[in-house]
Design a protein around this motif. Structure first.
Motif, PDB file in Angstrom:
ATOM      1  N   ASN A 287     -14.776  12.061   1.795  1.00 39.61           N
ATOM      2  CA  ASN A 287     -14.771  10.603   1.926  1.00 39.61           C
ATOM      3  C   ASN A 287     -13.555   9.932   1.312  1.00 39.61           C
ATOM      4  N   GLU A 288     -12.485  10.683   1.081  1.00 34.37           N
ATOM      5  CA  GLU A 288     -11.253  10.073   0.592  1.00 34.37           C
ATOM      6  C   GLU A 288     -10.214  10.083   1.699  1.00 34.37           C
ATOM      7  N   LEU A 289      -9.367   9.055   1.697  1.00 35.86           N
ATOM      8  CA  LEU A 289      -8.305   8.971   2.696  1.00 35.86           C
ATOM      9  C   LEU A 289      -7.255  10.040   2.400  1.00 35.86           C
ATOM     10  N   GLU A 290      -6.984  10.886   3.387  1.00 34.88           N
ATOM     11  CA  GLU A 290      -5.974  11.923   3.191  1.00 34.88           C
ATOM     12  C   GLU A 290      -4.588  11.300   3.120  1.00 34.88           C
ATOM     13  N   SER A 291      -3.697  11.951   2.391  1.00 34.28           N
ATOM     14  CA  SER A 291      -2.365  11.388   2.149  1.00 34.28           C
ATOM     15  C   SER A 291      -1.581  11.201   3.440  1.00 34.28           C
ATOM     16  N   ASP A 292      -1.704  12.135   4.380  1.00 28.91           N
ATOM     17  CA  ASP A 292      -0.983  11.999   5.647  1.00 28.91           C
ATOM     18  C   ASP A 292      -1.460  10.788   6.435  1.00 28.91           C
ATOM     19  N   LEU A 293      -2.765  10.527   6.398  1.00 34.51           N
ATOM     20  CA  LEU A 293      -3.305   9.363   7.091  1.00 34.51           C
ATOM     21  C   LEU A 293      -2.742   8.080   6.492  1.00 34.51           C
ATOM     22  N   LYS A 295       0.084   7.680   4.890  1.00 31.44           N
ATOM     23  CA  LYS A 295       1.508   7.576   5.242  1.00 31.44           C
ATOM     24  C   LYS A 295       1.686   7.101   6.681  1.00 31.44           C
ATOM     25  N   ILE A 296       0.907   7.657   7.586  1.00 32.36           N
ATOM     26  CA  ILE A 296       1.005   7.286   9.002  1.00 32.36           C
ATOM     27  C   ILE A 296       0.592   5.837   9.204  1.00 32.36           C
ATOM     28  N   ASP A 297      -0.467   5.440   8.520  1.00 31.64           N
ATOM     29  CA  ASP A 297      -0.943   4.055   8.625  1.00 31.64           C
ATOM     30  C   ASP A 297       0.128   3.084   8.133  1.00 31.64           C
ATOM     31  N   LYS A 298       0.742   3.393   7.016  1.00 24.81           N
ATOM     32  CA  LYS A 298       1.802   2.524   6.472  1.00 24.81           C
ATOM     33  C   LYS A 298       3.009   2.489   7.396  1.00 24.81           C
ATOM     34  N   GLN A 299       3.348   3.646   7.960  1.00 26.86           N
ATOM     35  CA  GLN A 299       4.498   3.718   8.864  1.00 26.86           C
ATOM     36  C   GLN A 299       4.268   2.864  10.108  1.00 26.86           C
ATOM     37  N   LEU A 300       3.063   2.964  10.668  1.00 28.82           N
ATOM     38  CA  LEU A 300       2.734   2.183  11.861  1.00 28.82           C
ATOM     39  C   LEU A 300       2.718   0.694  11.534  1.00 28.82           C
ATOM     40  N   LYS A 356       4.022  10.886  13.204  1.00 24.48           N
ATOM     41  CA  LYS A 356       3.406  12.213  13.335  1.00 24.48           C
ATOM     42  C   LYS A 356       1.876  12.145  13.251  1.00 24.48           C
ATOM     43  N   VAL A 357       1.266  11.568  14.281  1.00 22.13           N
ATOM     44  CA  VAL A 357      -0.192  11.393  14.256  1.00 22.13           C
ATOM     45  C   VAL A 357      -0.938  12.716  14.250  1.00 22.13           C
ATOM     46  N   GLU A 358      -0.274  13.786  14.701  1.00 23.03           N
ATOM     47  CA  GLU A 358      -0.950  15.084  14.731  1.00 23.03           C
ATOM     48  C   GLU A 358      -1.278  15.592  13.334  1.00 23.03           C
ATOM     49  N   LYS A 359      -0.710  14.970  12.300  1.00 22.93           N
ATOM     50  CA  LYS A 359      -1.003  15.381  10.931  1.00 22.93           C
ATOM     51  C   LYS A 359      -2.340  14.835  10.430  1.00 22.93           C
ATOM     52  N   ILE A 360      -2.937  13.919  11.170  1.00 23.03           N
ATOM     53  CA  ILE A 360      -4.265  13.413  10.798  1.00 23.03           C
ATOM     54  C   ILE A 360      -5.289  14.471  11.190  1.00 23.03           C
ATOM     55  N   ASN A 361      -5.989  15.017  10.218  1.00 22.79           N
ATOM     56  CA  ASN A 361      -6.903  16.132  10.480  1.00 22.79           C
ATOM     57  C   ASN A 361      -8.140  15.720  11.268  1.00 22.79           C
ATOM     58  N   ASP A 362      -8.717  14.584  10.914  1.00 22.32           N
ATOM     59  CA  ASP A 362      -9.962  14.170  11.562  1.00 22.32           C
ATOM     60  C   ASP A 362      -9.661  13.702  12.977  1.00 22.32           C
ATOM     61  N   ILE A 363     -10.261  14.360  13.962  1.00 24.28           N
ATOM     62  CA  ILE A 363      -9.921  14.104  15.363  1.00 24.28           C
ATOM     63  C   ILE A 363     -10.323  12.697  15.799  1.00 24.28           C
ATOM     64  N   SER A 364     -11.414  12.159  15.285  1.00 22.77           N
ATOM     65  CA  SER A 364     -11.836  10.804  15.665  1.00 22.77           C
ATOM     66  C   SER A 364     -10.828   9.772  15.182  1.00 22.77           C
ATOM     67  N   ILE A 365     -10.389   9.928  13.943  1.00 25.97           N
ATOM     68  CA  ILE A 365      -9.399   9.007  13.382  1.00 25.97           C
ATOM     69  C   ILE A 365      -8.059   9.203  14.080  1.00 25.97           C
ATOM     70  N   GLN A 366      -7.704  10.454  14.321  1.00 19.82           N
ATOM     71  CA  GLN A 366      -6.444  10.738  15.016  1.00 19.82           C
ATOM     72  C   GLN A 366      -6.418  10.069  16.384  1.00 19.82           C
ATOM     73  N   ASN A 367      -7.510  10.181  17.127  1.00 24.40           N
ATOM     74  CA  ASN A 367      -7.570   9.572  18.466  1.00 24.40           C
ATOM     75  C   ASN A 367      -7.401   8.057  18.389  1.00 24.40           C
ATOM     76  N   MET A 368      -7.978   7.442  17.368  1.00 25.28           N
ATOM     77  CA  MET A 368      -7.871   5.994  17.211  1.00 25.28           C
ATOM     78  C   MET A 368      -6.412   5.589  16.998  1.00 25.28           C
ATOM     79  N   TYR A 369      -5.684   6.366  16.217  1.00 26.61           N
ATOM     80  CA  TYR A 369      -4.272   6.066  15.976  1.00 26.61           C
ATOM     81  C   TYR A 369      -3.417   6.379  17.197  1.00 26.61           C
ATOM     82  N   VAL A 370      -3.707   7.477  17.868  1.00 26.56           N
ATOM     83  CA  VAL A 370      -2.962   7.813  19.087  1.00 26.56           C
ATOM     84  C   VAL A 370      -3.116   6.703  20.117  1.00 26.56           C
ATOM     85  N   ASP A 371      -4.343   6.248  20.318  1.00 27.63           N
ATOM     86  CA  ASP A 371      -4.600   5.192  21.303  1.00 27.63           C
ATOM     87  C   ASP A 371      -3.918   3.880  20.907  1.00 27.63           C
TER      88      ASP A 371
END
Length: 667
Positions: A287-293, A295-300, A356-371
């Motif tokens: 339940n913690e935000l991963e560091s890559d997520l 970073k990607i969120d801030k970059q976007l 680099k959205v592929e670095k987000i491990n959780d597929i549901s969250i990754q899909n949300m960012y990809v979209d």
């Protein structure tokens, strides 16, 4: 990532330290986000070889890859505990016992051009031994802490070498204690069989092509009688076995499928068999935000935070063109002008592509960012073609066009009997500004309010600037003003301010086509506040018809005349509505207001709550992911709640005429 000795890894496990690290020789990787009684393993995921061994290997990179299990760690990378092999099975095979872990011949091919020395073999076997020292320490810790444990041992296999239909997922369960764990083998098969893979038929079996005789399963089962190991083979439908080319879409489908299947299965196992206290499925995810997520969120956010589509496509010469148009007896074709773009579209899209959205491990969250990133590609294309014929094409790609059902709904509300035709008086722009200020202060917001004649609508919220813009010189019907405040302050400003309280900025920039949900909520607030009159209802319907006329090839003048002559709009109002739709080259967003209301009404009818849709610029399409993030406490519940929604929950009062009308537009 940290590099730790085997002793350090084992000590961390014994002391229940949360960590992620490579073994000191980088032969395997372990991640423990939380001590919880289920483990994912992908021991054949890797393909690396020591140089001194590689130079003696007779197999090509492809030949080795063909028998390895690429992407298996990716399939289960979002779960709290993952142990992943990084070395090729051709250096030493972690799924074979030490006496047989180093191949001389494999699948009919000689592995070595020249024999390995004894010291080379011993060095490889030392890696094998170290891996199992860690596995033993890990399972020992989990069993002692939680009584029982389940391990998802993920592999892949080459289905094309079989001359008969073979399963997509095969569970090897020959060595499993079926008296103790048989039901969980069957429920695991049931869960895997539900994974949807597009056009690929999902046949799932137990003990079909493989029987679960691997060393990992045997090692754990022999040493730990209360741990279930589910050796699971995935056929290589996710790549081309003959070329090594991967199929990202199928990989993502498998990741999504495993997330659901493992969550369901592990939750039941943990709840029924272990001492770990759990009430919801999401409680067994980290339940913690991963560091890559982060970073990607801030970059976007850094890239798109000042991106405001609506403020750019509003004509800067709107009032001037209106005068010319009306003075021409409606024959002049308005020539709208726009502010210059403040972005380089090509450079902007290049930067989007570099995230680099592929670095987000959780597929549901990754899909949300990809979209969301893909949605910004569409928005950039919109702006890049502002004022051209291509603008309409890109608007259709992003916002879509009215369906037959949308047009039917629009006609339905237009032909409803007249109601509330009496006027309750009007406010001028200054009075409206004061009312907006009072409403803003009532919520406790710090927001700027500005009067402008450069907008096509009567009011506009600019999220990035925390600003409400009121149209200059317009008279506001009192009932309409009540609804406008609920619409702009109670929904658009509430979601803007809630988004600022979120640790993830994606809810400030907005999920894909959040207009549908946000405007649906905003119209709902007007509905619940009983502030919709006949003119407002007609406006919602006419917006859909105007967009339909646009997409049917009608000119600005033709649509204007239809609105004025057939639907009896006042010339100035017909001009503004037509401008909203034709600005930029053809803006189809206005068809979403009525459709959004229909979507939200259907959503409520399903018994769903509106709370989490208010956390920011959300979309109904992603509500499951949003709910999960809130439940996992990775994002915050909304701090501000639309007051009219709260009032309606406490004491539902709906105007029966409006209720009848809006019930008629549901699917």
């Amino acid at each position: 990532m940290k590099i730790l000795t085997i002793q350090q890894i084992i000590k961390n496990i014994e002391n229940e330290v949360v960590f992620e690290a490579y073994a000191e020789d980088e032969s395997f990787k372990i991640k423990i986000d939380e001590y919880i009684p289920y483990v994912c393993a992908a021991i054949h995921d890797g393909g690396q070889m020591r140089d001194d061994v590689l130079e003696k290997c007779s197999l090509s990179t492809y030949e080795r890859w063909y028998e390895e299990d690429p992407h298996t760690a990716e399939f289960v990378g979002n779960f709290p505990i993952l142990i992943q092999g990084c070395d090729s099975r051709f250096e030493y095979d972690l799924n074979r016992d030490p006496d047989n872990a180093i191949y001389e011949e494999a699948w009919g091919k000689n592995v070595w051009e020249t024999p390995l020395s004894e010291s080379q073999k011993q060095r490889s076997l030392a890696k094998h031994h170290a891996f199992y020292e860690v596995v033993e320490a890990l399972i020992q810790k989990l069993e002692s802490k939680f009584k029982k444990c389940v391990v998802y041992d993920i592999h892949s296999y080459n289905w094309k070498r079989w001359d008969r239909p073979v399963p997509v997922f095969n569970i090897g369960a020959e060595l499993v204690d079926h008296q103790k764990f048989g039901d969980y083998v069957e429920s695991w098969r049931d869960g895997l069989s539900l994974i949807e893979l597009g056009d690929i038929h999902n046949y799932t079996a137990v003990n079909d092509v493989f029987y679960g005789r691997g060393y990992l399963l045997g090692f754990i089962t022999n040493k730990f009688k209360d741990t279930l190991v589910l050796a699971t083979e995935v056929s290589k439908i996710y790549c081309d076995e003959l070329t090594g080319e991967s199929f990202p879409e199928v990989i993502n489908q498998i990741k999504e499928g495993f997330k659901t299947a493992i969550l369901n299965h592990a939750f039941e196992f943990i709840k029924n068999e272990t001492s770990y206290k759990v009430s919801k499925q999401v409680n067994i995810l980290h339940n913690e935000l991963e560091s890559d997520l982060i970073k990607i969120d801030k970059q976007l956010y850094s890239l798109v935070k000042d991106f405001e589509l609506l403020s750019v496509i509003n004509p800067i010469n709107l009032e001037f063109e209106k005068k010319k148009f009306l003075a021409s007896n409606y024959k002049y074709e308005p020539q709208f002008k726009y502010n210059p773009l403040n972005i380089d579209p090509f450079e902007f899209k290049r930067k989007l592509s570099n995230i680099k959205v592929e670095k987000i491990n959780d597929i549901s969250i990754q899909n949300m960012y990809v979209d969301t990133i893909n949605a910004y590609f569409d928005k950039v294309d919109l702006l890049a073609n502002l004022g051209t014929n291509k603008f309409l094409y890109n608007s259709l790609r992003y916002f879509g066009e009215p369906s037959k059902k949308d047009v039917d709904n629009a006609n339905f509300v237009l032909y409803c009997p007249e109601f509330r035709m009496e006027k309750e008086g009007e406010f001028n722009e200054n009075e409206v500004v004061e009312l907006f200020k009072n409403a803003t202060q009532d919520y406790g917001f710090q927001f700027d309010i500005e009067v402008s004649d450069h907008i096509a609508s009567k009011a506009l919220v600019i999220n990035s600037k925390k600003k409400v813009v009121i149209k200059k010189g317009v008279k506001f019907d009192k009932r309409f003003t009540k609804g406008l405040i609920e619409h702009e302050i109670g929904v658009h400003m509430v979601t803007t301010m809630n988004a600022l309280k979120q640790p993830l900025k994606i809810f400030s920039i907005g999920l894909p086509v959040n207009t549908l949900t946000q405007e649906g909520l905003a119209i709902l607030s007007e509905y619940y506040s009983d502030s919709i009159n006949h003119d407002r209802l007609r406006e919602l319907g006419l917006r859909v018809l105007a967009v339909n006329m646009l997409t049917s090839g009608k000119s600005f003048n033709e649509t204007f005349l239809t609105l004025m002559e057939e639907y009896k709009m006042a010339p100035e109002n017909a001009f503004y509505l037509t401008t909203r739709v034709y600005r930029g080259g053809g803006f189809t967003k206005d068809a979403l207001y009525l459709k959004g209301l229909k979507t939200i009404l259907n959503y409520i009818d399903q018994g769903k709550k509106l709370d989490n849709l208010l956390i920011g610029k959300t979309s109904v399409e992603y509500v499951d992911t949003i709910d999960e993030l809130v439940d996992r406490k990775m994002i915050n519940s909304p701090q501000y709640f639309t007051k009219i929604f709260k009032k309606h929950l406490e004491k539902p009062e709906i105007n029966p005429i409006l209720q009848y009308i809006f019930n008629g537009i549901k699917d």
